[in-house]
Design a protein around this motif. Structure first.
Motif, mmCIF file in Angstrom:
data_model
loop_
_atom_site.group_PDB
_atom_site.id
_atom_site.type_symbol
_atom_site.label_atom_id
_atom_site.label_comp_id
_atom_site.label_asym_id
_atom_site.label_seq_id
_atom_site.Cartn_x
_atom_site.Cartn_y
_atom_site.Cartn_z
ATOM 1 N N VAL A 214 16.077 1.511 33.957
ATOM 2 C CA VAL A 214 17.525 1.513 34.204
ATOM 3 C C VAL A 214 17.852 0.644 35.413
ATOM 4 C CG1 VAL A 214 19.461 2.953 34.966
ATOM 5 C CG2 VAL A 214 17.999 3.730 33.099
ATOM 6 N N ALA A 215 17.055 0.768 36.478
ATOM 7 C CA ALA A 215 17.311 -0.037 37.682
ATOM 8 C C ALA A 215 17.231 -1.524 37.353
ATOM 9 C CB ALA A 215 16.302 0.329 38.762
ATOM 10 N N ALA A 216 16.195 -1.894 36.566
ATOM 11 C CA ALA A 216 16.038 -3.310 36.201
ATOM 12 C C ALA A 216 17.218 -3.783 35.359
ATOM 13 C CB ALA A 216 14.732 -3.497 35.436
ATOM 14 N N GLU A 217 17.661 -2.929 34.446
ATOM 15 C CA GLU A 217 18.751 -3.339 33.549
ATOM 16 C C GLU A 217 20.104 -3.339 34.262
ATOM 17 O OE1 GLU A 217 18.230 -0.882 30.073
ATOM 18 O OE2 GLU A 217 17.034 -2.433 29.099
ATOM 19 N N LEU A 218 20.239 -2.515 35.297
ATOM 20 C CA LEU A 218 21.450 -2.572 36.109
ATOM 21 C C LEU A 218 21.485 -3.911 36.839
ATOM 22 C CD1 LEU A 218 21.612 0.999 37.721
ATOM 23 C CD2 LEU A 218 23.330 0.000 36.208
ATOM 24 N N LYS A 219 20.286 -4.290 37.334
ATOM 25 C CA LYS A 219 20.192 -5.517 38.123
ATOM 26 C C LYS A 219 20.563 -6.741 37.282
ATOM 27 C CE LYS A 219 16.394 -7.364 40.054
ATOM 28 N NZ LYS A 219 15.114 -7.345 40.800
ATOM 29 N N ASP A 220 20.062 -6.771 36.029
ATOM 30 C CA ASP A 220 20.361 -7.962 35.223
ATOM 31 C C ASP A 220 21.643 -7.815 34.387
ATOM 32 O OD1 ASP A 220 19.750 -6.566 32.890
ATOM 33 O OD2 ASP A 220 17.675 -7.268 32.834
ATOM 34 N N GLY A 221 22.380 -6.727 34.622
ATOM 35 C CA GLY A 221 23.695 -6.627 34.002
ATOM 36 C C GLY A 221 23.699 -6.097 32.574
ATOM 37 N N THR A 222 22.528 -5.647 32.079
ATOM 38 C CA THR A 222 22.492 -5.084 30.723
ATOM 39 C C THR A 222 23.241 -3.762 30.675
ATOM 40 O OG1 THR A 222 20.278 -6.015 30.601
ATOM 41 C CG2 THR A 222 20.947 -4.584 28.796
ATOM 42 N N LEU A 223 23.122 -2.990 31.758
ATOM 43 C CA LEU A 223 23.842 -1.720 31.854
ATOM 44 C C LEU A 223 25.015 -1.870 32.824
ATOM 45 C CD1 LEU A 223 20.854 0.801 32.209
ATOM 46 C CD2 LEU A 223 22.214 0.395 30.178
ATOM 47 N N GLY A 224 26.044 -1.061 32.606
ATOM 48 C CA GLY A 224 27.213 -1.126 33.473
ATOM 49 C C GLY A 224 26.965 -0.431 34.801
ATOM 50 N N PHE A 225 26.729 0.892 34.752
ATOM 51 C CA PHE A 225 26.451 1.635 35.976
ATOM 52 C C PHE A 225 25.639 2.884 35.629
ATOM 53 C CE2 PHE A 225 30.338 3.438 34.283
ATOM 54 C CZ PHE A 225 30.172 4.803 34.459
ATOM 55 N N ALA A 226 25.041 3.486 36.651
ATOM 56 C CA ALA A 226 24.333 4.749 36.463
ATOM 57 C C ALA A 226 24.870 5.736 37.476
ATOM 58 C CB ALA A 226 22.837 4.551 36.674
ATOM 59 N N VAL A 227 24.831 7.020 37.124
ATOM 60 C CA VAL A 227 25.251 8.034 38.088
ATOM 61 C C VAL A 227 24.014 8.871 38.394
ATOM 62 C CG1 VAL A 227 26.166 9.530 36.266
ATOM 63 C CG2 VAL A 227 26.890 9.873 38.605
ATOM 64 N N ASP A 228 23.619 8.842 39.660
ATOM 65 C CA ASP A 228 22.332 9.418 40.033
ATOM 66 C C ASP A 228 22.510 10.739 40.754
ATOM 67 O OD1 ASP A 228 19.551 9.478 40.241
ATOM 68 O OD2 ASP A 228 19.613 8.695 42.280
ATOM 69 N N GLN A 229 21.567 11.678 40.534
ATOM 70 C CA GLN A 229 21.625 12.951 41.257
ATOM 71 C C GLN A 229 20.406 13.148 42.147
ATOM 72 O OE1 GLN A 229 21.005 16.576 39.006
ATOM 73 N NE2 GLN A 229 20.675 15.413 37.145
ATOM 74 N N GLN A 230 19.643 12.065 42.363
ATOM 75 C CA GLN A 230 18.515 12.081 43.296
ATOM 76 C C GLN A 230 17.541 13.239 43.065
ATOM 77 O OE1 GLN A 230 19.796 10.301 47.227
ATOM 78 N NE2 GLN A 230 21.590 11.502 46.748
ATOM 79 N N PRO A 231 16.851 13.218 41.946
ATOM 80 C CA PRO A 231 15.916 14.307 41.619
ATOM 81 C C PRO A 231 14.829 14.527 42.672
ATOM 82 C CG PRO A 231 15.671 12.458 40.092
ATOM 83 C CD PRO A 231 16.916 12.245 40.867
ATOM 84 N N TYR A 232 14.367 13.437 43.290
ATOM 85 C CA TYR A 232 13.331 13.547 44.326
ATOM 86 C C TYR A 232 13.792 14.500 45.421
ATOM 87 C CZ TYR A 232 9.781 11.969 47.686
ATOM 88 O OH TYR A 232 8.723 11.906 48.559
ATOM 89 N N LEU A 233 15.051 14.338 45.777
ATOM 90 C CA LEU A 233 15.642 15.153 46.838
ATOM 91 C C LEU A 233 15.692 16.622 46.433
ATOM 92 C CD1 LEU A 233 16.832 14.548 49.590
ATOM 93 C CD2 LEU A 233 19.060 14.286 48.531
#
Lengths: 334, 353
Positions: free
Chosen positions: A266-285
């Motif tokens: 998802v991060a890679a596809e956000l970077k190259d514009g394939t995806l519009g946006f993501a909404v993250d809830q920080q699972p690590y946290l």
């Protein structure tokens, strides 16, 4: 016999030679090891006794999201000198039995998800009766306090859904498709309901079988072919975003794909514009804080949040932030 | 094995008819289908008693028994059905359907909870009858017919719940009349020596007793073995094959009703998407307990012991604190070992006959 042996040795030698000659200068294990060097490792930073904390989630088998939660929890466990146990089952009854098992083991703290709150009520009460502190994570922010948990750490699914609706409005979308990949998950329903609440256009729900990617792809593809006016697809889990992109390409649709949660793809596809946006809830946290807060409670009777849930999201991530996060998603912490 | 071997011609030296030879009680025990699974259960128990120090605590064993009973309540009627030579793939989601029906009916009619419980019994038995009638009136094997029922029920569980409750789970009925008495029946706990046990364990034992009595002491039991052993032959000697099969499916539906009510009254809310995949666990429990996939052989006690093995393994892995990533792998290995041991014991037992 001798002849086969000769052939086998030739084949082996060939394979070995090919693997040596064909070194990749990018990616692979070597790059991963280099990343590991850069990520947090370490030994216990405290000298408190070695307590045992058990985490019981409603995750199915092999779920990316919960892998990241575990990474966070394990990191905090190393730091706080904790023996960390993890178990999970997607069936409510089974999950309740796993909490019972943790109580039987007399662990020093329990971290539990309340995706099916009513099913977990008795098990959580039993833990408290046994004097074991409980922290709820990820789902169940409304019930956490009533059940007597110390704190809830997670994201309010409705608020996250509303954030997605707002973002879709900003992008001038008219007709969205909400992809639910798990039948009967209350959190997923809340997300789609949140999108409906703030989005000015129309939202349609689509149920897909999350355990089978081809099914997800063909279902989304069929829907996009059937309705050309859909201009945005919202998936509820990172692994499904890429599948939705593939389905969109197959269907010849130009809808924008957006998603809840992050992973490397998802991060890679956000970077190259394939995806519009993501909404993250920080699972690590969520994993990290849960272990750390239990430790703080055992060590210092500290409780965070003042009786309110501690929120780890929603955080809207677009092209601008994606580049910085890509590295972290690769090592499994975002 | 109900068929007796044809009597060989009396050879000189034998005085009595060999069919009338008294077999010692030990011999009788050795010939039981559940013997192997009992040995397997003891082996699994000892294994976890050694490798998981918290496994043998009373509270832990209560958790294990509870886990086993939730499988066992279904494994017993499923075993009877398998002895009768058929499968039911809709058994897992039928449990959820049964819980949804009683919950939503009580809520929507604002009726006493018992009304929903009884209507649910009727409807669930109806689903069983549907399976049985479809099977006996049409050509396809039970595997296909109940696969269809399984998919239909899965869809209806979600469809109706969304339609009626507007969400994927039912609304709580905990504050309605009759809830507490129903909870006492289906989901209460009783205490023995300071340890809490779930009432499902009693339901489980009761079902084992009833099923064993049917199999070994009644005409219906003989019919079940006959139907599973050879349908044509059974028909030829006047066994009511269709009635027997429909009855067996109703038995599975009855088990699903008990399990469903337990789900509802222990959690007072039902998730519509659950139960998928459990049908295989019931079948596995029956097979570990000595039921043959091909029908005609098995026992209710064996199925109960099979459920106990499954419960011990699935919870024992947790008590032993093994890596959860490998949970399913361990589960598979332990079940295979238990089954192989079971098979080996049975082979030895047959040799000594």
């Amino acid at each position: 016999m001798a002849r086969t042996r000769t052939w086998v040795s030739i084949a082996l030698a060939g394979a070995l030679g090919a693997s040596l000659a064909g070194c990749s200068s990018t990616g692979g294990k070597r790059a991963e090891d280099a990343r590991k060097e850069a990520s947090a490792q370490g030994r216990a930073a405290v000298n408190t006794p070695r307590w045992t904390f058990a985490m019981v989630t409603h995750s199915g088998d092999g779920d990316t999201f919960w892998d990241i939660v575990q990474n966070g929890a394990k990191q905090a466990a190393v730091k706080d000198n904790i023996n960390f146990l993890y178990s999970h089952n997607a069936e409510a009854q089974q999950q309740a039995q796993l909490v019972d098992a943790a109580v039987d083991k007399r662990v020093d703290g329990i971290i539990v998800t309340l995706a099916k709150p009513d099913a977990m009520k008795a098990a959580v009460a039993r833990a408290e009766k046994a004097g074991i502190p409980v922290i709820t994570v990820n789902s169940g922010s409304e019930q956490s306090k009533a059940f007597g948990a110390l704190t809830h750490i997670g994201q309010d699914e409705t608020i996250a859904g509303e954030a997605v609706g707002d973002e879709l409005n900003k992008r001038g979308r008219k007709k969205a498709l909400c992809i639910l990949h798990e039948q009967g998950n209350v959190g997923h329903e809340q997300r789609c309901a949140g999108v409906k609440k703030t989005f000015h256009g129309t939202v349609q729900d689509l149920y897909v079988q999350g355990t089978s990617m081809p099914d997800v792809q063909s279902s989304i593809g069929a829907k996009l072919q059937a309705d050309k006016s859909i201009d945005s697809v919202v998936t509820l889990g990172a692994p499904y975003a890429d599948t939705a992109v593939k389905a969109k390409k197959d269907a010849g649709s130009d809808a924008e794909v957006d998603t809840f949660d992050l992973n490397a793809k998802v991060a890679a596809e956000l970077k190259d514009g394939t995806l519009g946006f993501a909404v993250d809830q920080q699972p690590y946290l969520q994993g990290y804080e849960a272990v750390d807060l239990l430790w703080l409670y055992k060590y210092n009777a500290d409780v965070l949040g003042g009786g309110k849930p501690v929120l780890t999201g929603p955080q809207i991530i677009t092209k601008d932030q994606a580049a910085a996060l890509e590295e972290y998603t690769k090592r499994g912490t975002r | 094995m109900t068929a007796t071997a044809p009597a060989p011609a009396p050879s000189p030296g034998t005085k009595a008819d060999e069919r009338l030879v008294k077999t010692s009680p030990l011999r009788k025990l050795m010939g039981r289908p559940e013997l192997g699974s009992v040995v397997g259960a003891i082996a699994v128990f000892l294994f976890f008693a050694i490798f998981a120090d918290s496994f043998v605590r009373a509270a832990s064993l209560s958790t294990v028994l509870y886990a086993s009973s939730t499988i066992g309540i279904m494994a017993v009627p499923v075993a009877l059905l398998m002895i009768g030579g058929e499968f039911d793939l809709s058994a897992g989601v039928m449990v959820t359907s049964s819980a949804l029906i009683s919950s939503m009916l009580s809520y929507q009619l604002t009726a006493n909870v018992w009304v929903g419980v009884l209507v649910s019994l009727v409807v669930t038995l109806g689903i069983g009858v549907f399976n049985g009638v479809m099977l006996t009136r049409t050509d396809p094997p039970s595997f296909i017919i109940t696969l269809g029922t399984f998919l239909m029920l899965t869809g209806m569980n979600l469809g109706f719940t969304k339609l009626i409750s507007r969400t994927v789970s039912t609304k709580s009925i905990a504050d309605m009349q009759g809830f507490s008495s129903a909870k006492d029946v289906f989901a209460s706990t009783f205490t023995i020596g300071g340890v809490d046990f779930k009432i499902t364990i009693l339901w489980w034992l009761a079902l084992v007793v009833v099923a064993t009595w049917i199999l070994l002491r009644t005409r219906v039991g003989n019919w079940i073995y006959a139907v599973g052993g050879g349908e044509m032959a059974a028909r030829a000697v006047g066994v009511p094959v269709n009635k027997t099969k429909i009855g067996l499916y109703m038995g599975v539906a009855f088990g699903a009703w008990i399990s469903g009510q337990h789900l509802l009254f222990s959690f007072d809310v039902v998730q519509s998407g659950e139960g998928v995949g459990n049908e295989l666990i019931y079948i596995i429990a029956a097979v570990i307990g000595g039921c043959l996939i091909t029908g005609g052989y098995g026992s209710a006690v064996g199925a109960a012991v099979g459920a106990l093995i499954f419960g011990m393994v699935s919870k024992g892995i947790v008590f032993a604190e093994w890596n959860p990533d490998w949970f399913k792998f361990f589960l598979g290995v332990m079940l295979l070992l238990a089954t192989l041991l079971n098979h080996w014991v049975r082979k030895r037992a047959e040799v000594t006959k």
